[in-house]
Structures are given as C-alpha cells and as structure tokens.
Motif scaffolding. Structure first.
Motif, short mmCIF file in Angstrom:
data_model
loop_
_atom_site.label_atom_id
_atom_site.label_comp_id
_atom_site.label_asym_id
_atom_site.label_seq_id
_atom_site.Cartn_x
_atom_site.Cartn_y
_atom_site.Cartn_z
N PHE A 59 -10.41 2.87 -9.95
CA PHE A 59 -11.22 3.81 -9.17
C PHE A 59 -12.42 4.29 -9.98
O PHE A 59 -13.55 4.33 -9.49
N GLU A 60 -12.17 4.64 -11.23
CA GLU A 60 -13.25 5.15 -12.10
C GLU A 60 -14.36 4.12 -12.29
O GLU A 60 -15.55 4.43 -12.15
N ILE A 61 -13.98 2.88 -12.58
CA ILE A 61 -14.97 1.84 -12.83
C ILE A 61 -15.71 1.47 -11.55
O ILE A 61 -16.94 1.27 -11.56
N LEU A 62 -15.00 1.39 -10.44
CA LEU A 62 -15.64 1.01 -9.18
C LEU A 62 -16.59 2.08 -8.67
O LEU A 62 -17.66 1.77 -8.14
N THR A 63 -16.23 3.35 -8.80
CA THR A 63 -17.15 4.41 -8.36
C THR A 63 -18.42 4.41 -9.20
O THR A 63 -19.50 4.68 -8.69
N ASP A 64 -18.28 4.09 -10.49
CA ASP A 64 -19.47 3.96 -11.33
C ASP A 64 -20.34 2.81 -10.85
O ASP A 64 -21.56 2.93 -10.74
N GLY A 65 -19.71 1.67 -10.58
CA GLY A 65 -20.46 0.50 -10.13
C GLY A 65 -21.15 0.73 -8.79
O GLY A 65 -22.26 0.26 -8.56
N LEU A 66 -20.48 1.47 -7.91
CA LEU A 66 -21.03 1.77 -6.59
C LEU A 66 -21.99 2.95 -6.62
O LEU A 66 -22.61 3.28 -5.61
N GLN A 67 -22.07 3.60 -7.78
CA GLN A 67 -22.91 4.78 -7.95
C GLN A 67 -22.53 5.89 -6.96
O GLN A 67 -23.38 6.52 -6.33
N LEU A 68 -21.22 6.12 -6.86
CA LEU A 68 -20.71 7.16 -5.99
C LEU A 68 -20.24 8.35 -6.81
O LEU A 68 -19.68 8.17 -7.90
N GLU A 69 -20.45 9.53 -6.31
CA GLU A 69 -19.93 10.73 -6.94
C GLU A 69 -18.80 11.28 -6.06
O GLU A 69 -19.04 11.92 -5.05
N LEU A 70 -17.58 10.96 -6.45
CA LEU A 70 -16.41 11.39 -5.69
C LEU A 70 -15.55 12.29 -6.57
O LEU A 70 -15.07 11.87 -7.62
N ASN A 71 -15.37 13.54 -6.15
CA ASN A 71 -14.54 14.47 -6.91
C ASN A 71 -13.07 14.20 -6.59
O ASN A 71 -12.64 14.35 -5.45
N ALA A 72 -12.32 13.78 -7.61
CA ALA A 72 -10.94 13.37 -7.38
C ALA A 72 -9.96 14.29 -8.10
O ALA A 72 -10.17 14.68 -9.24
N THR A 73 -8.87 14.63 -7.41
CA THR A 73 -7.76 15.38 -7.98
C THR A 73 -6.48 14.60 -7.69
O THR A 73 -6.50 13.58 -6.99
N LYS A 74 -5.36 15.10 -8.22
CA LYS A 74 -4.06 14.47 -7.96
C LYS A 74 -3.14 15.47 -7.27
O LYS A 74 -3.21 16.68 -7.55
N SER A 75 -2.30 14.97 -6.41
CA SER A 75 -1.32 15.84 -5.77
C SER A 75 -0.32 16.35 -6.79
O SER A 75 -0.04 15.69 -7.79
N VAL A 76 0.21 17.54 -6.56
CA VAL A 76 1.19 18.12 -7.48
C VAL A 76 2.58 18.19 -6.85
O VAL A 76 3.57 18.46 -7.53
N PHE A 77 2.68 17.97 -5.55
CA PHE A 77 3.97 17.86 -4.87
C PHE A 77 3.73 17.06 -3.59
O PHE A 77 2.61 16.91 -3.13
N PHE A 78 4.83 16.52 -3.03
CA PHE A 78 4.70 15.67 -1.86
C PHE A 78 4.74 16.49 -0.58
O PHE A 78 5.60 17.35 -0.40
N GLU A 79 3.80 16.23 0.31
CA GLU A 79 3.75 16.88 1.61
C GLU A 79 3.86 15.80 2.69
O GLU A 79 3.00 14.92 2.78
N LYS A 80 4.90 15.89 3.50
CA LYS A 80 5.03 14.92 4.59
C LYS A 80 3.91 15.11 5.60
O LYS A 80 3.33 14.13 6.11
N LYS A 81 3.61 16.36 5.91
CA LYS A 81 2.48 16.68 6.79
C LYS A 81 1.53 17.60 6.02
O LYS A 81 1.72 18.81 6.00
N PRO A 82 0.56 17.02 5.37
CA PRO A 82 -0.32 17.81 4.48
C PRO A 82 -1.17 18.81 5.24
O PRO A 82 -1.61 18.57 6.37
N LEU A 83 -1.40 19.95 4.59
CA LEU A 83 -2.27 20.98 5.14
C LEU A 83 -3.65 20.89 4.50
O LEU A 83 -3.78 20.64 3.30
#
Length: 206
Positions: A122-146
């Motif tokens: 993801f990191e290398i491809l967003t650089d190649g595509l010249q995209l600025e995407l702010n990414a975080t990671k989930s901290v727990f699983f949500e079956k139906k996310p809010l």
C-alpha cells in the motif's frame, strides 16, 4: 467517512477507487484470517489472460488465526517467481521501466507476516500513484462498523467490478479488456494518468 477495508497484496482497482473516494482509510487487521481471498493474492494480465500471483502462507483452518498473526511461507522463492511474472506480463507496457525500481523492495526484502507485506505494498503503490491517503488500523473487530463505509467485501475473490472504464492493456488485442486487476496493471499501462482514471470511477461499483 473513512473506508474500512482489508489491506491486500497489490490491491485491485476497486480497492483503490473505494479508498480514494473516502475521507480516509481504516485497515481491518483484527479479523480472523480467511483463505480464498485477495489478502494474499493479486491478479495481473499475462500473455494467456488473467494470471494469479499468490503469496504462500502458513495457515491451518483448524486453528483460527488473526490476520495480523498469519506468517508467510518463505520456503519457496515466491518473490522471484512473482517478479518474473510481472516482467513477462508488463515489460512491453509503456510505464513498466518507470515504476519497477520502486517496487523492488517488495521482492528483495523478506517479510515474515502477510499483513506487513500488504501494508508495504500500500505504501509503495500510493507513492507511485501520487495519492495522499491517511491510513489507520482497526483496534477491535466490528461486525457492523459505526461511522465507516464498509468495503471489506471487496476482499472476496468472487467480487466483480464490471463497470470500470476500459483502458489499453498490453494484451487487449488477444483477450480483450480484463476488469479490476491489480492496480499494477493500471499503473504500468497508464502511468501518471492512473490517478485521474481512479477519480473518474464510481464507488457504486464497489
């Protein structure tokens, strides 16, 4: 609204459309790993049509494992095989030489976990595509996310995105247009125009 989505191996075009059209990206990393998905698989356009690149993983269906805990089976020289497949498929594409050097760390670095490999993709491809995407990671699983757009179904291999705009592919004259391949296919064929292509697509197809 952020897109809740799985980090995958060389994500397909629908993944990037969903991420680009959202306010941000939240990677789902707290689920149980499932086989037969794009988590460890990418599809490219080879001389004989669609070609799957699969990262071998050490995983047993009997014992549930979290996605973040699944290791790559590095006994086979899969990285060299994947690199050779990309060279064979795209060496004649307009922008292969322009981007391949940036991708080489993915084939020269040993990754122990599939999640780490996919996040680096993801990191290398967003650089190649010249995209600025702010990414975080989930901290727990949500079956139906809010407060998130749930794009996790895109990880399924039977998902189809047939309404994507056509672009010229290396082997179009032999096999016609193949939709929703890895974004590598778009990048090698369209180069700097890839970002504009992604912005023109609708998230309704996702």
């Amino acid at each position: 609204m952020d897109a809740l989505i799985y980090p995958t191996y060389f994500p397909n075009i629908a993944h990037f459309v969903a991420m680009l059209k959202s306010g941000g990206v939240c990677f789902e990393v707290c689920d149980n790993y499932q086989k037969q998905s794009y988590r460890n698989r990418a599809e490219i356009y080879g001389a004989n049509g669609k070609l799957a690149l699969t990262v071998p993983v050490s995983y047993s269906q009997k014992n549930r494992q979290l996605y973040k805990d699944v290791k790559i089976a590095n006994e086979d020289n899969w990285q060299l095989q994947h690199l050779k497949s990309l060279q064979s498929a795209y060496s004649m594409s307009p922008f292969f030489e322009f981007y391949i050097d940036d991708l080489m760390p993915l084939f020269e670095t040993k990754f122990d976990y599939i999640l780490d490999l996919n996040l680096k993709c993801f990191e290398i491809l967003t650089d190649g595509l010249q995209l600025e995407l702010n990414a975080t990671k989930s901290v727990f699983f949500e079956k139906k996310p809010l407060n998130k757009s749930d794009f996790r179904p895109l990880v399924k291999r039977n998902y189809e995105a047939n309404n994507l705009e056509h672009y010229t592919q290396v082997f179009t004259e032999k096999h016609g247009f193949i939709s929703n391949l890895s974004v590598l296919d778009l990048l090698f064929n369209e180069g700097p125009s890839a970002e504009l292509y992604l912005t023109r697509q609708s998230t309704e197809l996702c």
